[in-house]
Design a protein around this motif. Structure first.
Motif, mmCIF file in Angstrom:
data_model
loop_
_atom_site.group_PDB
_atom_site.id
_atom_site.type_symbol
_atom_site.label_atom_id
_atom_site.label_comp_id
_atom_site.label_asym_id
_atom_site.label_seq_id
_atom_site.Cartn_x
_atom_site.Cartn_y
_atom_site.Cartn_z
ATOM 1 N N LEU A 146 63.301 67.794 -38.678
ATOM 2 C CA LEU A 146 63.557 66.424 -39.429
ATOM 3 C C LEU A 146 63.958 66.709 -40.775
ATOM 4 N N ASP A 147 63.363 68.014 -41.333
ATOM 5 C CA ASP A 147 63.632 68.351 -42.862
ATOM 6 C C ASP A 147 65.241 68.817 -42.842
ATOM 7 N N LEU A 148 65.697 69.693 -41.760
ATOM 8 C CA LEU A 148 66.776 70.204 -41.820
ATOM 9 C C LEU A 148 67.802 68.889 -41.608
ATOM 10 N N THR A 149 67.269 68.090 -40.692
ATOM 11 C CA THR A 149 68.201 66.939 -40.542
ATOM 12 C C THR A 149 68.869 65.995 -41.652
ATOM 13 N N MET A 150 67.423 65.667 -42.291
ATOM 14 C CA MET A 150 67.458 65.067 -43.705
ATOM 15 C C MET A 150 68.322 65.544 -44.675
ATOM 16 N N ARG A 151 68.172 66.927 -44.988
ATOM 17 C CA ARG A 151 68.920 67.601 -45.985
ATOM 18 C C ARG A 151 70.332 67.482 -45.503
ATOM 19 N N LEU A 152 70.917 67.629 -44.267
ATOM 20 C CA LEU A 152 72.241 67.709 -43.889
ATOM 21 C C LEU A 152 72.881 66.332 -44.113
ATOM 22 N N ALA A 153 71.911 65.273 -43.952
ATOM 23 C CA ALA A 153 72.464 63.815 -44.100
ATOM 24 C C ALA A 153 72.792 63.590 -45.487
ATOM 25 N N GLU A 154 71.606 64.072 -46.337
ATOM 26 C CA GLU A 154 71.782 63.902 -47.782
ATOM 27 C C GLU A 154 72.975 64.391 -48.566
ATOM 28 N N VAL A 155 73.371 65.737 -47.910
ATOM 29 C CA VAL A 155 74.491 66.423 -48.463
ATOM 30 C C VAL A 155 75.823 65.780 -48.213
ATOM 31 N N ILE A 156 76.131 65.370 -46.987
ATOM 32 C CA ILE A 156 77.183 64.693 -46.604
ATOM 33 C C ILE A 156 77.280 63.260 -47.389
ATOM 34 N N PHE A 157 76.228 62.429 -47.321
ATOM 35 C CA PHE A 157 76.263 61.065 -47.823
ATOM 36 C C PHE A 157 76.457 61.139 -49.382
ATOM 37 N N ALA A 158 75.677 62.034 -50.061
ATOM 38 C CA ALA A 158 76.251 62.133 -51.411
ATOM 39 C C ALA A 158 77.439 62.740 -51.649
ATOM 40 N N ALA A 159 78.139 63.531 -51.074
ATOM 41 C CA ALA A 159 79.577 63.950 -51.196
ATOM 42 C C ALA A 159 80.509 63.079 -50.674
ATOM 43 N N GLY A 160 80.270 62.135 -50.200
ATOM 44 C CA GLY A 160 81.411 60.951 -50.091
ATOM 45 C C GLY A 160 81.303 60.258 -48.625
ATOM 46 N N ALA A 161 80.609 60.686 -47.609
ATOM 47 C CA ALA A 161 80.489 60.110 -46.168
ATOM 48 C C ALA A 161 79.817 58.712 -46.394
ATOM 49 N N GLY A 162 80.190 57.994 -45.145
ATOM 50 C CA GLY A 162 79.727 56.740 -45.024
ATOM 51 C C GLY A 162 78.453 56.660 -44.492
ATOM 52 N N ALA A 163 77.814 55.520 -44.298
ATOM 53 C CA ALA A 163 76.496 55.467 -43.930
ATOM 54 C C ALA A 163 76.549 55.773 -42.304
ATOM 55 N N GLU A 164 77.529 55.395 -41.807
ATOM 56 C CA GLU A 164 77.487 55.295 -40.128
ATOM 57 C C GLU A 164 77.582 56.974 -40.044
ATOM 58 N N ASP A 165 78.504 57.486 -40.667
ATOM 59 C CA ASP A 165 78.492 58.948 -40.282
ATOM 60 C C ASP A 165 77.351 59.927 -40.567
ATOM 61 N N ALA A 166 76.513 59.365 -41.696
ATOM 62 C CA ALA A 166 75.392 60.259 -41.812
ATOM 63 C C ALA A 166 74.184 59.732 -40.661
ATOM 64 N N THR A 167 74.218 58.488 -40.501
ATOM 65 C CA THR A 167 73.084 58.071 -39.140
ATOM 66 C C THR A 167 73.787 58.683 -38.096
ATOM 67 N N ALA A 168 74.759 58.648 -37.751
ATOM 68 C CA ALA A 168 75.365 59.384 -36.450
ATOM 69 C C ALA A 168 74.832 60.984 -36.267
ATOM 70 N N ALA A 169 75.238 61.502 -37.400
ATOM 71 C CA ALA A 169 74.926 62.982 -37.928
ATOM 72 C C ALA A 169 73.468 63.250 -37.437
ATOM 73 N N MET A 170 72.548 62.339 -38.299
ATOM 74 C CA MET A 170 71.065 62.781 -37.916
ATOM 75 C C MET A 170 70.875 62.424 -36.513
ATOM 76 N N GLU A 171 71.163 61.589 -35.796
ATOM 77 C CA GLU A 171 70.666 61.171 -34.583
ATOM 78 C C GLU A 171 71.481 62.244 -33.620
ATOM 79 N N ALA A 172 72.541 62.772 -33.920
ATOM 80 C CA ALA A 172 73.188 63.952 -32.952
ATOM 81 C C ALA A 172 72.369 65.296 -33.298
ATOM 82 N N ILE A 173 71.919 65.594 -34.359
ATOM 83 C CA ILE A 173 71.415 66.666 -34.630
ATOM 84 C C ILE A 173 69.957 66.841 -34.013
ATOM 85 N N THR A 174 69.326 65.828 -34.119
ATOM 86 C CA THR A 174 67.891 65.676 -33.667
ATOM 87 C C THR A 174 67.854 65.834 -32.083
#
Length: 447
Positions: A20-48
């Motif tokens: 969960l910590d790794l997933t949150m960190r990955l999502a935070e980086v792409i979201f802060a760098a310009g990714a949309g909410a759906e991309d970050a959400t989909a990435a979190m669900e896929a990684i877990t």
């Protein structure tokens, strides 16, 4: 001595927390760098899921990222939450993190190794030094001046104004000054440089310096993400991002109007005239100017080097389609939408060639079409009590929506025809644009 099963439970819980910590960190980086909410959400669900965690729920509300996992055996939940307060476009970091996510989904690595790779990406030196990024914003201003018909003196003044604006706003941002006041200061610089142009060359149109500075400031405040989040079902996030863009634009208008008022008191009256005639007579010059804008934007947001030639080519294509549609009588909105659809379709193919997320290519290529002129003109007219400003605001909003919706529609069509190749894409409402997409209906290895 009898062994108990408590150690296994502790290990399982520790693994869950680590994932969960790794997933949150990955999502935070792409979201802060310009990714949309759906991309970050989909990435979190896929990684877990890749790490064997089922029953995980991910959600994003404007700046808050939430991730919750419920143990199916004990029904106990572990939640993680992060607040991404500061976001800035960094497409080099977005691309590198996207590739790491694709690698994890293809072949899940040890969590500790993944965290090390992510730390390397986050702590890596910028692709280009700050000076070159600042020059990039200056190129955006200079290229915008060419697009709106500026001469040599206006182009040089726009270049200098953009450089000074980025220098000052960066200093203010480092001191955590609210972004509204940053744009107030940035907006005030354009009229000051325009007044100098008026003194140096009375035959030049100094208002074009102001308009070029406005386009440079609005280039980084893209409405693409707001429209993408809204169309993907993240209504609160999309609305908040749209409101944020309006607040920033309001600060810009305040700065321009205030500086113009002060100059008029000093006898240097400056009328901001943002009417620009669209014509194909100077098509080669306009295409070159659009490429200059794209190059400058690419330097400023650190587009990966391997994708530079693609975004430059598609930037020229976008400008050509826009001018062709406008001169054919289709109007600004439909011409912008058609250009976005064309760029979106080509970006889907180009993304596979240069191994870069489609979002990076589309946003960079569409920067020359940012409706900064209409948006600024509308807000300025409204501030002066002119009812015509409402029509300009509606036109600007429609153009911005057409650019985003057209590009998103193109990606939806591509992923519908050529995919989805994985279940992840079928879980999403809209297309995924900040993650590597496996096109084709076979068992693709990437998202």
């Amino acid at each position: 001595m009898t062994k108990t099963s408590s150690i296994g439970i502790i290990d399982t819980a520790a693994h869950t927390r680590a994932v969960l910590d790794l997933t949150m960190r990955l999502a935070e980086v792409i979201f802060a760098a310009g990714a949309g909410a759906e991309d970050a959400t989909a990435a979190m669900e896929a990684i877990t899921r890749a790490y064997g965690l089922k029953g995980t729920e991910a959600n994003i509300t404007h700046t808050i990222i939430n991730l919750t996992h419920e143990d199916p055996a004990t029904h106990e939940s572990i939640s993680r939450s992060r607040n991404v307060k500061y976001r800035s476009l960094n497409y080099a970091k977005l691309t590198a993190t996207s590739e790491l996510i694709a690698e994890i989904l293809e072949n899940p690595m040890d969590v500790a190794d993944a965290r090390k790779q992510l730390a390397t990406i986050v702590s890596a030196k910028p692709q280009v030094p700050m000076l070159f990024r600042r020059v990039g914003w200056s190129l955006v201003g200079a290229g915008a001046a060419v697009l709106i018909g500026g001469g040599p003196v206006v182009i040089l003044a726009a270049f200098v104004a953009a450089f000074i604006i980025d220098l000052i706003t960066t200093m203010l941002d480092n001191r955590r000054v609210p972004v509204f006041y940053q744009t107030v200061v940035g907006g005030a610089i354009g009229p000051i440089l325009a007044a100098l142009v008026q003194v140096i060359d009375p035959s030049a149109n100094p208002s074009l310096v102001v308009v070029a500075a406005i386009i440079m400031l609005l280039a980084g405040v893209t409405t693409f993400g707001a429209v993408h989040d809204t169309l993907s079902g993240f209504y609160l996030t999309g609305t908040a991002r749209a409101l944020e863009a309006m607040v920033i634009t309001g600060g810009l208008v305040t700065g321009v109007a205030g500086a113009s008022l002060m100059l008029s008191r000093l006898g240097l009256g400056l009328r901001v005239d943002s009417d620009v005639a669209l014509t194909l007579a100077n098509l080669p010059l306009l295409l070159v100017a659009s490429v200059v804008v794209v190059i400058g934007f690419g330097l400023a947001v650190q587009v990966p080097w391997r994708a530079f030639w693609v975004v430059c080519l598609l930037g020229a294509v976008a400008e050509f389609l826009y001018l062709a549609g406008a001169n054919a009588g289709f109007g600004l909105v439909w011409s912008s939408g058609a250009a976005a659809v064309g760029v979106g379709l080509l970006a889907a193919v180009a993304a596979r060639i240069v191994r870069t997320p489609p979002l990076v290519i589309m946003v960079s290529a569409l920067v020359p079409l940012v409706p900064g002129l209409s948006l600024f003109r509308g807000l300025l007219q409204v501030s002066e009590g002119e009812i015509e400003g409402l029509l300009s605001l509606l036109t600007a909003g429609a153009v911005a929506a057409a650019l985003a919706a057209g590009a998103i529609l193109a990606q939806s069509l591509v992923q519908f025809v050529w995919g989805p190749a994985r279940r992840l894409q079928r879980r999403s409402i809209g297309p995924l644009m900040a993650l590597p997409i496996a096109l084709g209906r076979g068992s693709g290895k990437r998202i």
